[in-house]
Design a protein around this motif. Structure first.
Motif, short mmCIF file in Angstrom:
data_model
loop_
_atom_site.label_atom_id
_atom_site.label_comp_id
_atom_site.label_asym_id
_atom_site.label_seq_id
_atom_site.Cartn_x
_atom_site.Cartn_y
_atom_site.Cartn_z
N LYS A 43 6.06 -15.53 8.16
CA LYS A 43 5.85 -14.84 10.10
C LYS A 43 4.88 -14.45 9.21
O LYS A 43 3.50 -13.80 10.12
CB LYS A 43 6.99 -13.91 10.18
CG LYS A 43 7.40 -14.25 10.89
CD LYS A 43 7.68 -15.49 12.01
CE LYS A 43 9.34 -16.23 12.41
NZ LYS A 43 9.18 -17.83 12.79
N ASN A 44 4.61 -13.74 8.00
CA ASN A 44 2.88 -13.07 7.61
C ASN A 44 2.92 -13.26 6.62
O ASN A 44 4.03 -13.75 5.36
CB ASN A 44 3.49 -11.16 8.16
CG ASN A 44 4.77 -10.72 7.17
OD1 ASN A 44 4.40 -10.83 6.11
ND2 ASN A 44 5.68 -10.19 7.97
N LYS A 45 1.57 -12.98 5.78
CA LYS A 45 1.35 -13.07 4.64
C LYS A 45 1.83 -12.07 3.59
O LYS A 45 2.20 -12.33 2.77
CB LYS A 45 -0.12 -12.58 4.60
CG LYS A 45 -1.22 -13.95 5.15
CD LYS A 45 -2.63 -12.90 5.03
CE LYS A 45 -3.42 -14.18 6.03
NZ LYS A 45 -4.74 -13.45 6.27
N SER A 46 2.72 -10.94 3.93
CA SER A 46 3.04 -10.03 2.37
C SER A 46 5.08 -11.10 2.22
O SER A 46 4.43 -10.67 1.18
CB SER A 46 3.92 -9.05 3.60
OG SER A 46 4.44 -8.52 4.33
N ASP A 47 5.02 -11.45 3.44
CA ASP A 47 5.94 -12.56 2.87
C ASP A 47 5.35 -13.61 2.36
O ASP A 47 6.98 -13.61 1.15
CB ASP A 47 6.87 -13.29 4.03
CG ASP A 47 7.52 -12.44 5.35
OD1 ASP A 47 7.62 -11.82 4.63
OD2 ASP A 47 7.45 -12.71 6.25
N ALA A 48 4.22 -14.18 2.32
CA ALA A 48 4.52 -14.66 0.97
C ALA A 48 4.19 -14.37 -0.99
O ALA A 48 4.37 -15.09 -1.15
CB ALA A 48 2.92 -15.95 1.41
N LEU A 49 2.98 -13.26 -0.20
CA LEU A 49 3.44 -12.15 -1.74
C LEU A 49 4.90 -12.18 -2.34
O LEU A 49 4.80 -11.78 -3.31
CB LEU A 49 2.08 -11.31 -0.78
CG LEU A 49 1.66 -10.32 -2.49
CD1 LEU A 49 1.25 -11.12 -2.96
CD2 LEU A 49 0.55 -9.08 -2.15
N GLY A 50 5.71 -11.36 -1.62
CA GLY A 50 7.02 -11.28 -2.31
C GLY A 50 7.51 -12.66 -2.30
O GLY A 50 7.87 -12.47 -3.37
N MET A 51 7.03 -14.23 -1.82
CA MET A 51 7.68 -15.04 -2.28
C MET A 51 6.97 -15.41 -3.56
O MET A 51 7.65 -15.47 -5.28
CB MET A 51 7.62 -16.38 -1.55
CG MET A 51 8.79 -16.18 -0.86
SD MET A 51 8.55 -17.70 0.85
CE MET A 51 9.00 -19.55 -0.54
N ILE A 52 5.64 -15.23 -3.82
CA ILE A 52 4.98 -15.41 -4.58
C ILE A 52 5.65 -14.51 -6.36
O ILE A 52 5.24 -14.46 -7.41
CB ILE A 52 3.69 -15.13 -4.81
CG1 ILE A 52 2.95 -16.20 -3.59
CG2 ILE A 52 2.44 -15.02 -6.43
CD1 ILE A 52 1.97 -16.26 -3.34
N ARG A 53 5.71 -13.15 -5.82
CA ARG A 53 6.66 -12.62 -6.38
C ARG A 53 7.74 -12.88 -7.58
O ARG A 53 7.85 -12.90 -8.09
CB ARG A 53 6.26 -10.74 -6.21
CG ARG A 53 5.42 -10.07 -6.28
CD ARG A 53 5.56 -8.53 -5.26
NE ARG A 53 4.02 -7.89 -5.27
CZ ARG A 53 3.62 -6.97 -4.50
NH1 ARG A 53 4.28 -7.85 -3.14
NH2 ARG A 53 2.69 -6.62 -4.16
N SER A 54 8.55 -13.41 -6.80
CA SER A 54 9.69 -13.59 -6.75
C SER A 54 9.90 -15.15 -7.70
O SER A 54 10.35 -15.24 -8.56
CB SER A 54 10.90 -14.31 -5.75
OG SER A 54 10.08 -15.45 -4.89
N PHE A 55 8.44 -15.75 -7.88
CA PHE A 55 8.45 -16.95 -8.55
C PHE A 55 8.00 -16.30 -9.56
O PHE A 55 8.60 -16.72 -10.80
CB PHE A 55 6.87 -17.56 -8.51
CG PHE A 55 6.86 -18.29 -7.15
CD1 PHE A 55 8.62 -18.96 -6.60
CD2 PHE A 55 6.17 -19.10 -6.78
CE1 PHE A 55 8.78 -19.92 -5.11
CE2 PHE A 55 6.53 -19.85 -4.79
CZ PHE A 55 7.52 -19.92 -4.40
#
Length: 190
Positions: A43-55
């Motif tokens: 839903k937002n770019k912060s979710d994408a950034l959170g997934m990148i951090r989890s990677f």
């Protein structure tokens, strides 16, 4: 620990970093990409950034490796491919991937997965590679079968998406099967 960069004939598989957030969000916010992904669209770019951090966290803890798929000719970020549920001790992982629709049906995912399988079986010395797909995801099933994966069965209610549980197919490929497939391809190309 240096992140393993992989190269295939047309692709560069690289570490996903903060600079890829915009492109990663653009892909995983698309309904057609996440339709069979096992999660709702971002839903937002912060979710994408959170997934990148989890990677990054998964890589640091040896639980997974996720590569960004870069088209070599254009340097465009086209999607990701990676090892989920990685267990070096028990020599197994699951392959996962997604690709921007602009790059569908061009063989990029097959090529990226081949590169990751070579790395997983040769460098990491894994023995088993699994894959989980929706039974309706014929494109992904075609890729897996083309690469020699075998369907093992149905996982009932395994994936949860859009407030609902869905069944999933489980596929696997063993190291010796992969090596046999490579040997056959080498013979065919000569």
């Amino acid at each position: 620990m240096t992140f393993p960069k992989l190269n295939t004939m047309r692709l560069q598989l690289v570490e996903i970093t903060k600079k890829h957030t915009e492109n990663y969000y653009a892909i995983l916010s698309m309904d057609e990409v996440t339709k069979y992904y096992g999660m709702d669209p971002l839903k937002n770019k912060s979710d994408a950034l959170g997934m990148i951090r989890s990677f990054h966290q998964n890589y640091e803890s040896n639980r997974g490796i996720r590569w960004g798929i870069i088209i070599s000719d254009t340097q465009e970020f086209a999607g990701t491919v990676g090892l989920n549920n990685l267990s070096l001790w028990s020599k197994k992982a699951e392959i996962g991937y997604e690709l921007h629709p602009n790059y569908w049906n061009q063989g990029y995912i097959t090529e990226a997965v081949e590169g990751v399988l070579n790395y997983a079986f040769d460098e990491l010395q894994l023995f088993r590679m699994g894959a989980v797909t929706y039974p309706q995801n014929t494109a992904s099933i075609t890729v897996l079968e083309k690469l020699g994966f075998q369907r093992e069965g149905l996982l009932r209610g395994y994936l949860y998406q859009n407030d609902q549980s869905y069944d999933a197919n489980i596929f696997s490929l063993l190291k010796n099967e992969w090596k046999e497939n490579l040997a056959e391809k080498t013979i065919e190309s000569h």
